[in-house]
Design an enzyme around this catalytic site. Structure first.
Site, PDB file in Angstrom:
ATOM      1  N   THR A 197      -1.476   8.917   0.353  1.00  0.00           N
ATOM      2  CA  THR A 197      -1.380   8.071   1.539  1.00  0.00           C
ATOM      3  C   THR A 197      -0.091   7.268   1.439  1.00  0.00           C
ATOM      4  O   THR A 197       0.230   6.722   0.378  1.00  0.00           O
ATOM      5  CB  THR A 197      -2.620   7.165   1.711  1.00  0.00           C
ATOM      6  OG1 THR A 197      -2.504   6.475   2.956  1.00  0.00           O
ATOM      7  CG2 THR A 197      -2.780   6.154   0.590  1.00  0.00           C
ATOM      8  N   GLU A 198       0.669   7.242   2.515  1.00  0.00           N
ATOM      9  CA  GLU A 198       2.029   6.698   2.438  1.00  0.00           C
ATOM     10  C   GLU A 198       2.060   5.193   2.150  1.00  0.00           C
ATOM     11  O   GLU A 198       3.076   4.661   1.746  1.00  0.00           O
ATOM     12  CB  GLU A 198       2.830   7.039   3.702  1.00  0.00           C
ATOM     13  CG  GLU A 198       2.272   6.499   5.007  1.00  0.00           C
ATOM     14  CD  GLU A 198       1.380   7.506   5.710  1.00  0.00           C
ATOM     15  OE1 GLU A 198       0.746   8.334   5.020  1.00  0.00           O
ATOM     16  OE2 GLU A 198       1.312   7.454   6.960  1.00  0.00           O
ATOM     17  N   ASN A 199       0.925   4.506   2.365  1.00  0.00           N
ATOM     18  CA  ASN A 199       0.904   3.083   2.041  1.00  0.00           C
ATOM     19  C   ASN A 199       0.702   2.829   0.549  1.00  0.00           C
ATOM     20  O   ASN A 199       0.568   1.677   0.138  1.00  0.00           O
ATOM     21  CB  ASN A 199      -0.167   2.353   2.866  1.00  0.00           C
ATOM     22  CG  ASN A 199      -1.525   2.995   2.775  1.00  0.00           C
ATOM     23  OD1 ASN A 199      -1.665   4.174   3.082  1.00  0.00           O
ATOM     24  ND2 ASN A 199      -2.517   2.254   2.349  1.00  0.00           N
TER      25      ASN A 199
END
Lengths: 220, 221
Positions: free
Chosen positions: A48-50
């Site tokens: 997940t890019e976060n």
């Protein structure tokens, strides 16, 4: 499996692009459905890019999870054993650096040259691109999951995108409820058909020019 | 003995003024320095330039600044999680510059790392590339993206020691680590404050040398 249709079919087929051990990034919405259809023996790591690898879906009702672990939509998510967290800068280094095997996203429009538009409809929406531009530019394989036509029945798979682009020439595969299209140097190839769908139906519902090979496989 | 940087929220926010460029981290509303934001509102600080990934959600975090029209211009990657921000942007009440999320990180990192910019393939062939230099390196094109810095960075820590060494928690780390490098003045709010020496040096994510002031959230909440 032959009775899978619509969005489930799109998720089922997309999940069958994954190989065991792949690091995959699944866009918000329909792409997360792929996890419901992983092939037997295939285990993937969800990026997940976060800032995490190893997201494991929403907690069950009443199940405690750490409120500081969220997915790309900001929803609390489980983190599987072996998962890890890192900062956004490191995260996008993984993404741009080609360490993500497959990036799966939705589309407003996608075209025969591998161009994608999924972040802005001028005058209508102003949500912003978030991480989509990096995800499409950096992943080894970019798969677009999309319903073949919009709500008015117009093809979403075009000769040329008309909306502002998310990325130019980066899309590898398009999976719809009708077919799988592969973007190659020779053009957009109709590689697979959904059960009961004919070449003629796909051609009639597609604005893009298609390359029709002699042998077309079934999506299932 | 290292000097303690722990101060009251009033003392910390006294360093923030109208019209400043403020770096605010957070992803949706995780890892957002919401207490420091409320401190800015209590001091009626306005006309801000904000650099953030997004604007939290309606009624929370950065969304509180949006609601009060305290932001003059925002540089961010996404506002879709806050309907109020979208409404203000569509109505022309809030000026926004969208930057791809990874590029935003790199531009702030460049600002904090003394770089003149970064070269990235992200955004080539899209509206983001308009007006920017394209530089070819070994046959491949890249966009030149310039550095970003702020006057003040507001940081949300899980743990901090009294000299400002910081540990973040899970995905609440997000933009905090880079944002803490790229401002002239760095204010940390911490969920827990420990004595100097209690944090494992290998676990420290932001060195105290970069931090100017720490606010203990246990004293505020």
């Amino acid at each position: 499996m032959a009775d899978i249709t619509g969005r489930d079919l799109i998720a089922y087929r997309t999940a069958h692009f994954f190989e065991d051990g792949d690091l995959v990034n699944l866009g918000i919405g329909m792409p997360t459905k792929c996890l419901d259809f992983l092939p037997e023996g295939v285990d993937v790591w969800v990026d997940t890019e976060n800032g995490a690898i190893g997201l494991a879906g929403a907690p069950d009702e009443g199940e405690w999870t750490d409120p500081d672990v969220v997915d790309a939509a900001g929803n609390v998510s489980k983190l599987r054993e072996g998962g890890c967290c890192f900062d956004s800068f490191t995260s996008f280094g993984f993404i741009r650096g080609g360490h993500v095997a497959v990036s799966v996203l939705g589309a407003y429009e996608v075209d025969q040259y591998g161009n994608l538009a999924n972040w802005m409809v001028p005058g209508k929406t102003a949500a912003g691109m978030g991480g989509a531009m990096d995800l499409v530019a950096g992943a080894k394989k970019v798969i677009i999951m999309t319903e073949h036509c919009d709500k008015k029945g117009a093809s979403k798979i075009l000769k040329r995108c008309t909306l502002p682009l998310t990325a130019a020439g980066e899309v590898d595969y398009i999976v719809s409820e009708l077919c799988v299209l592969h973007r190659t140097d020779a053009g957009l190839v109709l590689e697979e058909l959904a059960p009961g769908v004919s070449v003629e139906e796909v051609v009639s519902k597609t604005d893009a020019e298609l390359v029709i090979p002699a042998n077309i496989k079934s999506m299932i | 003995m290292a000097k303690s940087k722990v101060v009251s929220i009033e003392t910390a926010i006294a360093n923030v003024h109208d019209g400043m460029t403020i770096l605010i981290p957070g992803f949706v509303n995780i890892g957002v320095p919401e207490t420091l934001i409320k401190g800015m509102i209590a001091n009626d600080i306005k006309s801000l330039n904000v650099i953030s990934n997004n604007t939290s959600v309606k009624g929370r975090g950065i969304g509180l600044l949006v609601h009060d029209h305290r932001i003059k211009h925002i540089t961010c990657s996404h506002i879709g999680s806050n309907t109020e921000t979208v409404e203000q942007v569509v109505a022309g009440e809030l000026d926004v510059t969208f930057v791809p999320q990874g590029t935003l990180c790199e531009r702030v990192r460049a600002g904090g790392a003394g770089l003149g910019g970064v070269l990235t393939p992200t955004g080539l062939g899209t509206p983001i590339a308009e007006g920017k230099d394209i530089i070819n390196v070994d046959g491949k094109d890249y966009l030149l993206e310039k550095p970003l810095r702020g006057n003040v960075a507001l940081i949300h820590a899980w743990k901090a020691d009294k000299m400002g060494n910081v540990v973040y928690h899970r995905t609440a780390r997000n933009f905090n680590q880079v944002w803490a490098t790229a401002a002239d003045w760095v204010i940390v709010e911490a969920e827990e404050i420990v004595e100097v020496g209690e944090l494992d040096p290998d676990q420290i994510m932001t060195p105290g040398a970069l931090v100017d002031q720490i606010v203990d959230l246990r004293g505020v909440k």
